[in-house]
Design a protein around this motif. Structure first.
Motif, PDB file in Angstrom:
ATOM      1  N   GLU A  26      26.685  53.902  38.292  1.00  0.00           N
ATOM      2  CA  GLU A  26      27.339  54.492  37.118  1.00  0.00           C
ATOM      3  C   GLU A  26      28.785  54.017  36.994  1.00  0.00           C
ATOM      4  OE1 GLU A  26      25.847  56.062  34.573  1.00  0.00           O
ATOM      5  OE2 GLU A  26      24.080  55.494  35.738  1.00  0.00           O
ATOM      6  N   GLU A  27      29.495  53.922  38.103  1.00  0.00           N
ATOM      7  CA  GLU A  27      30.888  53.449  38.054  1.00  0.00           C
ATOM      8  C   GLU A  27      30.957  52.003  37.590  1.00  0.00           C
ATOM      9  OE1 GLU A  27      33.251  56.132  41.332  1.00  0.00           O
ATOM     10  OE2 GLU A  27      31.954  54.517  42.079  1.00  0.00           O
ATOM     11  N   LEU A  28      29.988  51.187  37.982  1.00  0.00           N
ATOM     12  CA  LEU A  28      29.976  49.789  37.548  1.00  0.00           C
ATOM     13  C   LEU A  28      29.861  49.663  36.032  1.00  0.00           C
ATOM     14  CD1 LEU A  28      27.715  48.275  40.325  1.00  0.00           C
ATOM     15  CD2 LEU A  28      30.085  47.630  39.852  1.00  0.00           C
ATOM     16  N   LYS A  29      29.313  50.679  35.392  1.00  0.00           N
ATOM     17  CA  LYS A  29      29.125  50.654  33.934  1.00  0.00           C
ATOM     18  C   LYS A  29      30.305  51.246  33.167  1.00  0.00           C
ATOM     19  CE  LYS A  29      24.164  51.103  34.589  1.00  0.00           C
ATOM     20  NZ  LYS A  29      23.016  52.017  34.475  1.00  0.00           N
ATOM     21  N   LEU A  30      31.297  51.789  33.862  1.00  0.00           N
ATOM     22  CA  LEU A  30      32.453  52.381  33.195  1.00  0.00           C
ATOM     23  C   LEU A  30      33.282  51.298  32.502  1.00  0.00           C
ATOM     24  CD1 LEU A  30      33.671  54.898  35.927  1.00  0.00           C
ATOM     25  CD2 LEU A  30      32.523  55.453  33.762  1.00  0.00           C
ATOM     26  N   VAL A  31      33.729  51.578  31.300  1.00  0.00           N
ATOM     27  CA  VAL A  31      34.555  50.629  30.549  1.00  0.00           C
ATOM     28  C   VAL A  31      35.999  50.782  31.012  1.00  0.00           C
ATOM     29  CG1 VAL A  31      35.391  49.924  28.269  1.00  0.00           C
ATOM     30  CG2 VAL A  31      33.006  50.658  28.569  1.00  0.00           C
ATOM     31  N   ILE A  32      36.531  49.723  31.601  1.00  0.00           N
ATOM     32  CA  ILE A  32      37.890  49.741  32.147  1.00  0.00           C
ATOM     33  C   ILE A  32      38.901  49.126  31.188  1.00  0.00           C
ATOM     34  CG2 ILE A  32      37.475  47.624  33.448  1.00  0.00           C
ATOM     35  CD1 ILE A  32      39.397  48.684  35.571  1.00  0.00           C
ATOM     36  N   TYR A  33      38.488  48.132  30.427  1.00  0.00           N
ATOM     37  CA  TYR A  33      39.358  47.469  29.472  1.00  0.00           C
ATOM     38  C   TYR A  33      38.704  47.553  28.089  1.00  0.00           C
ATOM     39  CZ  TYR A  33      40.826  45.066  33.808  1.00  0.00           C
ATOM     40  OH  TYR A  33      41.225  44.762  35.083  1.00  0.00           O
ATOM     41  N   LYS A  34      39.471  47.201  27.093  1.00  0.00           N
ATOM     42  CA  LYS A  34      38.942  47.171  25.717  1.00  0.00           C
ATOM     43  C   LYS A  34      37.806  46.152  25.593  1.00  0.00           C
ATOM     44  CE  LYS A  34      42.182  43.706  24.384  1.00  0.00           C
ATOM     45  NZ  LYS A  34      42.773  42.962  23.385  1.00  0.00           N
ATOM     46  N   THR A  38      33.458  46.391  31.252  1.00  0.00           N
ATOM     47  CA  THR A  38      33.097  47.370  32.274  1.00  0.00           C
ATOM     48  C   THR A  38      33.640  46.889  33.618  1.00  0.00           C
ATOM     49  OG1 THR A  38      31.027  46.249  32.781  1.00  0.00           O
ATOM     50  CG2 THR A  38      30.959  47.955  31.043  1.00  0.00           C
ATOM     51  N   ILE A  39      33.559  47.741  34.615  1.00  0.00           N
ATOM     52  CA  ILE A  39      33.957  47.316  35.963  1.00  0.00           C
ATOM     53  C   ILE A  39      33.081  46.141  36.399  1.00  0.00           C
ATOM     54  CG2 ILE A  39      33.987  48.006  38.392  1.00  0.00           C
ATOM     55  CD1 ILE A  39      34.991  50.763  37.436  1.00  0.00           C
ATOM     56  N   ALA A  40      31.781  46.202  36.083  1.00  0.00           N
ATOM     57  CA  ALA A  40      30.881  45.093  36.431  1.00  0.00           C
ATOM     58  C   ALA A  40      31.314  43.798  35.742  1.00  0.00           C
ATOM     59  CB  ALA A  40      29.440  45.443  36.063  1.00  0.00           C
ATOM     60  N   VAL A  41      31.731  43.884  34.483  1.00  0.00           N
ATOM     61  CA  VAL A  41      32.197  42.690  33.762  1.00  0.00           C
ATOM     62  C   VAL A  41      33.452  42.136  34.435  1.00  0.00           C
ATOM     63  CG1 VAL A  41      33.243  41.891  31.597  1.00  0.00           C
ATOM     64  CG2 VAL A  41      31.123  43.191  31.544  1.00  0.00           C
ATOM     65  N   ALA A  42      34.386  43.016  34.824  1.00  0.00           N
ATOM     66  CA  ALA A  42      35.608  42.545  35.496  1.00  0.00           C
ATOM     67  C   ALA A  42      35.252  41.829  36.799  1.00  0.00           C
ATOM     68  CB  ALA A  42      36.547  43.717  35.758  1.00  0.00           C
ATOM     69  N   ARG A 132      42.498  37.991  42.056  1.00  0.00           N
ATOM     70  CA  ARG A 132      41.606  39.027  42.591  1.00  0.00           C
ATOM     71  C   ARG A 132      42.322  40.368  42.667  1.00  0.00           C
ATOM     72  NH1 ARG A 132      39.489  35.424  47.638  1.00  0.00           N
ATOM     73  NH2 ARG A 132      38.249  33.943  46.449  1.00  0.00           N
ATOM     74  N   ASN A 133      43.530  40.365  43.239  1.00  0.00           N
ATOM     75  CA  ASN A 133      44.253  41.630  43.429  1.00  0.00           C
ATOM     76  C   ASN A 133      44.641  42.280  42.107  1.00  0.00           C
ATOM     77  OD1 ASN A 133      43.961  41.668  46.183  1.00  0.00           O
ATOM     78  ND2 ASN A 133      45.963  40.778  46.588  1.00  0.00           N
ATOM     79  N   GLN A 134      44.938  41.486  41.095  1.00  0.00           N
ATOM     80  CA  GLN A 134      45.256  42.055  39.782  1.00  0.00           C
ATOM     81  C   GLN A 134      44.105  42.944  39.315  1.00  0.00           C
ATOM     82  OE1 GLN A 134      45.622  39.172  36.596  1.00  0.00           O
ATOM     83  NE2 GLN A 134      45.423  40.743  35.043  1.00  0.00           N
ATOM     84  N   HIS A 135      42.898  42.404  39.354  1.00  0.00           N
ATOM     85  CA  HIS A 135      41.746  43.173  38.887  1.00  0.00           C
ATOM     86  C   HIS A 135      41.371  44.289  39.856  1.00  0.00           C
ATOM     87  CE1 HIS A 135      41.052  40.857  35.297  1.00  0.00           C
ATOM     88  NE2 HIS A 135      41.191  39.746  36.004  1.00  0.00           N
ATOM     89  N   LEU A 136      41.488  44.052  41.146  1.00  0.00           N
ATOM     90  CA  LEU A 136      41.193  45.108  42.117  1.00  0.00           C
ATOM     91  C   LEU A 136      42.153  46.277  41.960  1.00  0.00           C
ATOM     92  CD1 LEU A 136      40.372  42.916  45.231  1.00  0.00           C
ATOM     93  CD2 LEU A 136      38.767  44.242  43.854  1.00  0.00           C
ATOM     94  N   ASP A 137      43.438  45.988  41.732  1.00  0.00           N
ATOM     95  CA  ASP A 137      44.425  47.050  41.508  1.00  0.00           C
ATOM     96  C   ASP A 137      44.078  47.845  40.251  1.00  0.00           C
ATOM     97  OD1 ASP A 137      45.824  46.189  43.754  1.00  0.00           O
ATOM     98  OD2 ASP A 137      47.398  45.184  42.604  1.00  0.00           O
ATOM     99  N   GLU A 138      43.735  47.134  39.194  1.00  0.00           N
ATOM    100  CA  GLU A 138      43.416  47.812  37.934  1.00  0.00           C
ATOM    101  C   GLU A 138      42.141  48.645  38.056  1.00  0.00           C
ATOM    102  OE1 GLU A 138      45.553  44.421  35.134  1.00  0.00           O
ATOM    103  OE2 GLU A 138      43.380  44.376  35.389  1.00  0.00           O
ATOM    104  N   ILE A 139      41.126  48.107  38.720  1.00  0.00           N
ATOM    105  CA  ILE A 139      39.887  48.861  38.925  1.00  0.00           C
ATOM    106  C   ILE A 139      40.161  50.085  39.787  1.00  0.00           C
ATOM    107  CG2 ILE A 139      37.602  48.814  40.027  1.00  0.00           C
ATOM    108  CD1 ILE A 139      37.455  45.812  39.133  1.00  0.00           C
TER     109      ILE A 139
END
Length: 150
Positions: A26-34, A38-42, A132-139
């Motif tokens: 379920e978390e992988l499907k959360l929309v993190i950016y516009k 989703t987290i999976a897309v990131a 990697r860290n940019q996206h990991l920090d944001e996630i």
């Protein structure tokens, strides 16, 4: 030349693996950016760019080191429908396996090739940590906020 990026790449890959192992479907499907990120897309996005870099290393080994062709940022937006088509768990696993494969390739390049790549002055050519860290920090920040409200 300083090869701190080898250690930094390994640390960011380990961090990526820990995050992926902690995420629910379920978390992988959360929309993190516009725009449907989703987290999976990131995570699939990270896999794509690490794989691009791995293929550049392969090309440099075969044909010699030359500047990396510029790929316009529009590629990120263009890829969203394709990345959304990847099952979320597979996208997460792909991010880790691609990072691991790239780290291994970077560790194994010859000193001559390393020097030639470093001479290109392309900061992300060998050091994948910042991306990697940019996206990991944001996630991570997004998950903390969503877990508090969820």
């Amino acid at each position: 030349m300083d090869r701190q990026y080898l250690k930094d790449n390994k640390k960011s890959t380990e961090r990526l693996g820990k995050l992926v192992n902690s995420l629910s479907d379920e978390e992988l499907k959360l929309v993190i950016y516009k725009e449907g990120w989703t987290i999976a897309v990131a995570l699939a996005h990270l896999a794509f760019w690490d794989e691009r870099r791995r293929l550049m290393l392969k090309q440099w080994k075969e044909k010699g080191v030359s500047p990396t062709p510029y790929i316009n940022d529009i590629v990120n937006d263009l890829l969203i429908p394709f990345l959304l088509a990847i099952p979320p768990k597979k996208a997460a696993e792909l991010a880790v396996s691609t990072a691991q494969a790239l780290d291994k390739e970077i560790e194994e390049i010859s000193p001559e090739m390393r020097a030639a790549i470093e001479a290109l002055k392309e900061p992300k050519a060998l050091d994948r940590t910042s991306h990697r860290n940019q996206h990991l920090d944001e996630i991570g920040a997004f998950l903390i906020a969503s877990r508090k409200t969820g």
